[in-house]
Design a protein around this motif. Structure first.
Motif, PDB file in Angstrom:
ATOM      1  N   ILE A 114      -4.738  -0.965   8.153  1.00 49.72           N
ATOM      2  CA  ILE A 114      -4.813  -0.998   6.695  1.00 49.72           C
ATOM      3  C   ILE A 114      -6.276  -1.120   6.290  1.00 49.72           C
ATOM      4  CG2 ILE A 114      -4.234  -2.303   4.610  1.00 49.72           C
ATOM      5  CD1 ILE A 114      -1.653  -3.163   5.971  1.00 49.72           C
ATOM      6  N   GLY A 115      -6.717  -0.228   5.412  1.00 47.48           N
ATOM      7  CA  GLY A 115      -8.043  -0.332   4.832  1.00 47.48           C
ATOM      8  C   GLY A 115      -7.937  -1.018   3.488  1.00 47.48           C
ATOM      9  N   LEU A 116      -8.782  -2.018   3.253  1.00 43.49           N
ATOM     10  CA  LEU A 116      -8.760  -2.787   2.018  1.00 43.49           C
ATOM     11  C   LEU A 116     -10.018  -2.516   1.213  1.00 43.49           C
ATOM     12  CD1 LEU A 116      -7.139  -5.291   0.629  1.00 43.49           C
ATOM     13  CD2 LEU A 116      -9.096  -6.603   1.450  1.00 43.49           C
ATOM     14  N   GLU A 117      -9.835  -2.178  -0.062  1.00 39.89           N
ATOM     15  CA  GLU A 117     -10.960  -2.001  -0.982  1.00 39.89           C
ATOM     16  C   GLU A 117     -10.637  -2.683  -2.311  1.00 39.89           C
ATOM     17  OE1 GLU A 117     -13.874  -1.269  -1.840  1.00 39.89           O
ATOM     18  OE2 GLU A 117     -14.668  -0.541   0.067  1.00 39.89           O
ATOM     19  N   THR A 118     -11.682  -3.068  -3.026  1.00 38.06           N
ATOM     20  CA  THR A 118     -11.487  -3.720  -4.320  1.00 38.06           C
ATOM     21  C   THR A 118     -11.254  -2.721  -5.443  1.00 38.06           C
ATOM     22  OG1 THR A 118     -13.877  -3.727  -4.722  1.00 38.06           O
ATOM     23  CG2 THR A 118     -12.921  -5.680  -3.656  1.00 38.06           C
ATOM     24  N   THR A 119     -11.413  -1.440  -5.144  1.00 38.40           N
ATOM     25  CA  THR A 119     -11.330  -0.396  -6.161  1.00 38.40           C
ATOM     26  C   THR A 119     -10.711   0.861  -5.556  1.00 38.40           C
ATOM     27  OG1 THR A 119     -12.671   1.065  -7.564  1.00 38.40           O
ATOM     28  CG2 THR A 119     -13.702   0.217  -5.574  1.00 38.40           C
ATOM     29  N   THR A 120     -10.261   1.754  -6.422  1.00 42.17           N
ATOM     30  CA  THR A 120      -9.746   3.046  -5.951  1.00 42.17           C
ATOM     31  C   THR A 120     -10.841   4.101  -5.912  1.00 42.17           C
ATOM     32  OG1 THR A 120      -9.127   3.665  -8.217  1.00 42.17           O
ATOM     33  CG2 THR A 120      -7.438   2.577  -6.865  1.00 42.17           C
ATOM     34  N   ALA A 121     -12.093   3.703  -6.122  1.00 38.98           N
ATOM     35  CA  ALA A 121     -13.189   4.660  -6.242  1.00 38.98           C
ATOM     36  C   ALA A 121     -13.389   5.510  -4.990  1.00 38.98           C
ATOM     37  CB  ALA A 121     -14.493   3.931  -6.581  1.00 38.98           C
ATOM     38  N   THR A 122     -12.966   5.004  -3.828  1.00 39.69           N
ATOM     39  CA  THR A 122     -13.181   5.740  -2.584  1.00 39.69           C
ATOM     40  C   THR A 122     -11.910   6.388  -2.039  1.00 39.69           C
ATOM     41  OG1 THR A 122     -12.775   3.776  -1.199  1.00 39.69           O
ATOM     42  CG2 THR A 122     -15.043   4.142  -1.946  1.00 39.69           C
ATOM     43  N   GLN A 123     -10.819   6.373  -2.818  1.00 45.04           N
ATOM     44  CA  GLN A 123      -9.546   6.812  -2.247  1.00 45.04           C
ATOM     45  C   GLN A 123      -9.524   8.291  -1.862  1.00 45.04           C
ATOM     46  OE1 GLN A 123      -6.296   6.096  -4.921  1.00 45.04           O
ATOM     47  NE2 GLN A 123      -7.152   7.294  -6.606  1.00 45.04           N
ATOM     48  N   GLU A 124     -10.205   9.147  -2.625  1.00 47.42           N
ATOM     49  CA  GLU A 124     -10.200  10.569  -2.275  1.00 47.42           C
ATOM     50  C   GLU A 124     -10.932  10.799  -0.966  1.00 47.42           C
ATOM     51  OE1 GLU A 124      -8.347  12.831  -3.685  1.00 47.42           O
ATOM     52  OE2 GLU A 124      -7.638  11.189  -4.967  1.00 47.42           O
ATOM     53  N   GLU A 125     -12.064  10.138  -0.784  1.00 48.72           N
ATOM     54  CA  GLU A 125     -12.801  10.263   0.475  1.00 48.72           C
ATOM     55  C   GLU A 125     -11.978   9.679   1.632  1.00 48.72           C
ATOM     56  OE1 GLU A 125     -14.009   9.063  -2.342  1.00 48.72           O
ATOM     57  OE2 GLU A 125     -15.631  10.475  -2.843  1.00 48.72           O
TER      58      GLU A 125
END
Length: 274
Positions: free
Chosen positions: A67-78
């Motif tokens: 599972i990759g965790l990020e605080t934002t969806t800003a990188t979801q396409e990449e």
């Protein structure tokens, strides 16, 4: 222009930032973990960005889950693009915060963070939460830079590079972070509840010296100094102007053009067994 939000990632997600992050792999950024990886492990990758390390983990644990965790969806396409490129299916991206992980106790075999907790005002709290969701016998694994170790050659006429480092210190610390995080990892892990005997500490470095490496590294930082959240924060905090940032960028371009140019960045690493 408003000052940056406290605790936000100071570099943001400009293309130049993702360009740097997309170069990272387990081999060049988490090699200290290779000795403990097993094909059936469940891994949480905190602050995964575009996910190149995350999907590399997934390829190395084909019977497991990542599972990759990020605080934002800003990188979801990449992230999605990198998943498709590697052809892995045992990986997903979730939005969350390392200071309050939405997972039960004892969920993962490895909880990993790369260049993340240096930007958090309470790194011990982050490590404590990472420890909570790690299974007994599992590992919390962290690699963080140490800006005081940054070294380059030639130094003559490149005051702008030192100005860039000084600017990073000021912006990061104004945001509550600690650029010299690598040397503090053992202390933070002990504060988070790990016994010192359960912590293995190492260090490794990135080095850029070929014409291609110098052009790549300098090029992405030239763009970051002009367009990223770091540049905007530097100006909004009153530390300087765009002209100052341009002088730093020019110094990087001059360094990149030096045939004998060399740059190295050390990171500290901890592998903590729960």
């Amino acid at each position: 222009m408003a000052a940056p939000e406290k605790g936000a990632y100071i570099n943001g997600h400009h293309e130049s930032v993702l360009r740097a992050h997309s170069w990272r792999t387990v081999e060049n950024s988490a090699a200290y973990l290779l000795k403990v990886l097993r094909p059936d492990m469940h891994i949480l990758d905190v602050g995964c960005g575009p996910g190149t390390i995350t999907v590399d983990f997934a390829a190395r644990v084909p019977q497991g889950q990542v599972i990759g965790l990020e605080t934002t969806t800003a990188t979801q396409e990449e992230f999605k693009s990198n998943v498709a490129m590697r052809g892995v299916s045992n990986v997903k991206l979730v939005v969350g915060n390392v200071l309050q992980l939405d997972f039960p106790d004892n969920t993962f075999d490895i909880v990993h963070a790369h260049q993340v907790i240096q930007y958090i005002a309470d790194p011990a709290r982050a490590l404590r939460e990472m420890r909570r969701v790690t299974k007994p016998g599992g590992f919390v694994a962290v690699r963080e830079g140490d800006f005081a170790s940054l070294t380059w050659y030639p130094e003559e006429g490149l005051r702008g590079l030192q100005d860039w480092i000084d600017a990073h210190y000021r912006v990061a610390r104004a945001n509550g972070g600690e650029p010299n995080a690598g040397r503090r990892l053992i202390a933070w892990a002990c504060e988070a509840g790990f016994d010192r005997t359960a912590i293995t500490a190492t260090a490794s470095a990135w080095c850029y010296s070929t014409p291609e490496e110098r052009a790549w590294w300098a090029g992405l930082w030239v763009d970051r100094l002009r367009y990223s959240s770091f540049a905007k924060s530097f100006i909004s905090l009153g530390y300087g102007t765009q002209d100052d940032l341009d002088r730093m960028a020019q110094a990087m371009q001059k360094w990149s053009a030096s045939e004998d140019g060399w740059y190295a960045a050390m990171s500290g690493e901890i592998l903590c067994r729960k």
